[in-house]
Design a protein around this motif. Structure first.
Motif, PDB file in Angstrom:
ATOM      1  N   UNK A  68       0.854  -1.189   0.000  1.00 57.71           N
ATOM      2  CA  UNK A  68       0.000   0.000   0.000  1.00 57.71           C
ATOM      3  C   UNK A  68       0.888   1.236   0.000  1.00 57.71           C
ATOM      4  N   UNK A  69       0.653   2.122  -0.985  1.00 56.86           N
ATOM      5  CA  UNK A  69       1.436   3.350  -1.101  1.00 56.86           C
ATOM      6  C   UNK A  69       0.523   4.545  -0.853  1.00 56.86           C
ATOM      7  N   UNK A  70       1.037   5.631  -0.267  1.00 61.57           N
ATOM      8  CA  UNK A  70       0.197   6.786   0.087  1.00 61.57           C
ATOM      9  C   UNK A  70      -0.020   7.750  -1.067  1.00 61.57           C
ATOM     10  N   UNK A  71      -0.329   7.218  -2.246  1.00 60.47           N
ATOM     11  CA  UNK A  71      -0.556   8.068  -3.417  1.00 60.47           C
ATOM     12  C   UNK A  71      -1.741   7.512  -4.191  1.00 60.47           C
ATOM     13  N   UNK A  72      -2.601   8.365  -4.784  1.00 57.35           N
ATOM     14  CA  UNK A  72      -3.734   7.876  -5.566  1.00 57.35           C
ATOM     15  C   UNK A  72      -3.276   7.203  -6.858  1.00 57.35           C
ATOM     16  N   UNK A  73      -4.130   6.367  -7.396  1.00 56.89           N
ATOM     17  CA  UNK A  73      -3.820   5.574  -8.579  1.00 56.89           C
ATOM     18  C   UNK A  73      -3.463   6.447  -9.783  1.00 56.89           C
ATOM     19  N   UNK A  74      -4.252   7.501 -10.023  1.00 53.60           N
ATOM     20  CA  UNK A  74      -4.006   8.349 -11.192  1.00 53.60           C
ATOM     21  C   UNK A  74      -2.652   9.046 -11.094  1.00 53.60           C
TER      22      UNK A  74
END
Length: 301
Positions: A68-74
């Motif tokens: 899990x990364x703290x950035x949105x998919x787009x």
């Protein structure tokens, strides 16, 4: 921060964004040459995983077999395209470019890395002058480049882009690079079509023949043939004779019968669509300093 022993649990496993949406699968993990600590992960995105996007993993976590990364998919999918060198290293210039894209301050990142004690992740057991090794045993593609002779040298403000990236200027040659645009397609849902059956009422007309009976009075003279019938009643009397009349009337009834089968099928249509993008190219120009103060045109043959 992901530990080096967690790399096998990351490579070829799903990567999710802050909203729990799957971004893609982790392809490579890049570790720092000096510290050996994981810094970046590349995620296969786009149609059929045709491209890879770099994501910093300082604040990423491994949960239930996925990253899990703290950035949105787009944001991850639109990350700058980065080419690594043949040795699988990410250049300092490209790393700075990625840091800026993800809103991470370059100098602040290295100050955090060099904090005293356990707070600075650059002070691990591998935080010595040489390269800490690669993550190849865990399936990663390569390592991050060492920035100087030790972890502390990374935050040296005297280093510039030219000193970080122009390591091959000793051969009196420059490498000119340019970006290439790669266009692919991805299959997305564009709409939904459904069949709905409903009932309507309409008036119809149809002509049908009908019959009815009408009375006609017939008179015939008395002859020898009908004399007996004529003399059967009283000579003088009152009487009446009744005839029942009949007629046909239209009768309407409805019956439901199948008349048609309707179904949905899709046809694939290919169209040409022009995609416009913006790429950058490097240019190399020749500059000369006139040490003698002469005009540039003097002395030319």
């Amino acid at each position: 921060m992901i530990a080096q022993e967690q790399i096998p649990a990351v490579v070829d496993h799903p990567v999710y964004d802050t909203q729990g949406k799957k971004i893609g699968d982790a392809k490579h993990v890049f570790v720092d040459d000096v510290t050996g600590r994981p810094e970046w992960v590349t995620v296969k995105t786009g149609l059929f995983g045709g491209s890879e996007s770099f994501v910093p993993i300082q604040d990423a976590t491994v949960v239930d077999g996925h990253l899990e990364v703290p950035y949105p998919k787009d944001r991850v999918k639109d990350a700058p395209h980065v080419d690594v060198d043949g040795g699988g290293h990410l250049s300092s210039r490209e790393e700075r470019r990625l840091y800026e894209y993800y809103g991470i301050d370059w100098d602040d990142a290295w100050q955090r890395a060099n904090e005293p004690g356990d707070g600075g992740w650059a002070h691990g057991a591998a935080g010595t002058g040489g390269a800490a090794g690669t993550a190849g045993a865990a399936g990663a593609a390569g390592t991050m480049p060492a920035r100087g002779e030790g972890a502390g040298a990374m935050a040296d403000d005297s280093l510039t882009d030219d000193s970080l990236t122009d390591d091959t200027m000793a051969d009196d040659a420059m490498t000119r690079s340019e970006e290439r645009m790669h266009v692919g397609t991805e299959r997305v849902e564009s709409g939904r079509v459904r069949l709905r059956k409903y009932v309507v009422t309409e008036d119809v007309q149809q002509t049908v023949p009908v019959r009815h009976e009408e009375v006609r009075v017939e008179r015939e003279p008395v002859t020898d043939a009908n004399l007996d019938q004529a003399m059967a009643g009283p000579e003088i009397s009152e009487a009446e004779h009744e005839v029942t009349l009949h007629e046909e009337r239209p009768v309407v009834e409805t019956r439901a019968i199948p008349v048609e089968r309707v179904s949905l099928k899709t046809d694939e249509v290919t169209e040409e669509e022009t995609v416009t993008g913006r790429i950058r190219k490097e240019r190399i120009e020749l500059e000369a300093d006139d040490l003698l103060g002469r005009d540039a045109d003097e002395g030319r043959s």
